[in-house]
Write an enzyme that holds these catalytic residues in place. Structure first.
Site, PDB file in Angstrom:
ATOM      1  N   CYS A  95      -7.317   8.202  -0.094  1.00 33.73           N
ATOM      2  CA  CYS A  95      -6.639   7.200  -0.920  1.00 33.73           C
ATOM      3  C   CYS A  95      -5.210   7.599  -1.273  1.00 33.73           C
ATOM      4  O   CYS A  95      -4.290   6.772  -1.222  1.00 33.73           O
ATOM      5  CB  CYS A  95      -7.450   6.940  -2.194  1.00 33.73           C
ATOM      6  SG  CYS A  95      -7.979   8.437  -3.059  1.00 33.73           S
ATOM      7  N   HIS A 135      -3.887   5.115  -8.596  1.00 35.56           N
ATOM      8  CA  HIS A 135      -3.298   6.434  -8.351  1.00 35.56           C
ATOM      9  C   HIS A 135      -1.773   6.333  -8.411  1.00 35.56           C
ATOM     10  O   HIS A 135      -1.180   5.382  -7.898  1.00 35.56           O
ATOM     11  CB  HIS A 135      -3.678   6.949  -6.964  1.00 35.56           C
ATOM     12  CG  HIS A 135      -5.103   7.396  -6.832  1.00 35.56           C
ATOM     13  ND1 HIS A 135      -6.002   7.396  -7.875  1.00 35.56           N
ATOM     14  CD2 HIS A 135      -5.783   7.874  -5.743  1.00 35.56           C
ATOM     15  CE1 HIS A 135      -7.166   7.852  -7.437  1.00 35.56           C
ATOM     16  NE2 HIS A 135      -7.058   8.138  -6.159  1.00 35.56           N
TER      17      HIS A 135
END
Length: 341
Positions: free
Chosen positions: A132, A244
């Site tokens: 990710c 994130h």
């Protein structure tokens, strides 16, 4: 005519997001199967906001014959056991685990970055989805690399607890509640308390002192973008539920100004530039949840190196970092090879 698509790990965070994105993007499907572990057999999951409920099928007894694409979001264990079986039956596997990413016979794909690499999928009938944190970073790096050629990247990540699955999200919630009511905190999923804290440790430690998460960012960036790029990563878990963030400093071979970088990033696919040099003129994780774009802010020149740029990069890790990228790979596969829909 549409595809027959199986989503493996359909009851997890990423699996549910895959189902939602398949529906949201109107992926051409004649049939979709929710596949999960034996303990989830019969559990119902929703196909996005369509109102259609799918009963989970037991992966141990699932017949892969006749299925076109399998999106795996079940971890390395199930991917190791079942992905080769699906692939052997003629079903193309798009796997979200780390298991196949560095296999030289398995393409590692971010469609905005290296779409041509997908042409090698027939060697194993498996395509890997990147980590990710890597996925959002290479989307930002690609157009800059094309313009000025990247020599070196130094990145510090601020990764949400959803990257550790539902257990990570539950632990942040329970620890936050415990602090407010005065209960004792017992870390379980993470090595130290995550509520009101940051933990510079994601995945296992390696012999050189880096963690496996940091190693993934290094080797995956090289495989996806350019093996000549040097990467130094520090990966940190932060008390954010979804999204994130990354602080990225880039050194280039050629001259590039902040204004040029902004112009390039503004026009690049998959990116949204939000970079006003004023209070609130940047994106934070809370604002990117549910969005497929990778957001860039705080673009500025780095005076400590020749031809340096620093920037802030934020993305919904359950989407671009996992589920959305997998569906985009399926769309790319369809356009270039499977030719249905």
């Amino acid at each position: 005519m549409g595809y027959r698509v199986a989503v493996v790990g359909a009851t997890g965070n990423v699996g549910r997001e895959m189902l939602a994105i398949l529906a949201e993007r109107e992926f051409p499907m004649d049939e979709v199967a929710a596949v999960a572990s034996p303990r989830s057999h019969g559990t119902e999951v929703e196909l996005g906001d369509t109102g259609k409920m799918l009963k989970c099928r037991n992966i141990e007894h699932f017949d892969w014959a006749g299925w076109d694409i399998a999106l795996f979001a079940a971890g390395s264990g199930p991917a190791k056991e079942y992905a080769p079986k699906a692939a052997a039956a003629g079903c193309v596997v798009i796997d979200n685990s780390s298991l196949y990413r560095m296999d030289p016979d398995v393409p590692l794909i971010v469609p905005e970055v290296n779409p041509d690499a997908i042409d090698g999928y027939k060697k194993r009938n498996i395509i890997a989805n990147p980590n990710c944190s890597t996925a959002q970073m290479v989307v930002a790096l690609k157009p800059l690399h094309d313009f000025a050629t990247i020599k070196r990247v130094v990145v510090s990540t601020y990764q949400s607890v959803s990257g550790a699955g539902k257990a990570g999200m539950d632990e942040l919630f329970e620890q936050s509640r415990a602090i407010f009511v005065g209960d004792k905190i017992e870390p379980s999923k993470f090595t130290k308390p995550i509520a009101f804290n940051v933990i510079p440790h994601i995945d296992v430690f390696l012999d050189d002192g880096s963690t496996k998460e940091e190693w993934k960012m290094v080797v995956e960036t090289k495989k996806i973008l350019d093996p000549r790029i040097k990467v130094q990563a520090t990966c940190v878990r932060v008390p954010v539920f979804v999204g994130h963030s990354e602080s990225i400093t880039i050194e280039f071979e050629k001259e590039i100004t902040a204004e040029q970088a902004q112009d390039i990033l503004r026009e690049a696919p998959g990116l949204m530039l939000v970079d006003k040099r004023e209070d609130g003129g940047y994106i934070t994780p809370v604002e990117c949840v549910g969005d497929g774009a990778t957001y860039i802010s705080r673009v500025r020149e780095d005076p400590t190196v020749e031809n340096g740029i620093a920037l802030w990069c934020v993305s919904d890790n359950l989407r671009k970092g996992a589920a959305l990228n997998a569906v985009q790979i399926a769309e790319l596969l369809g356009r270039r090879h499977l030719k249905k829909g």
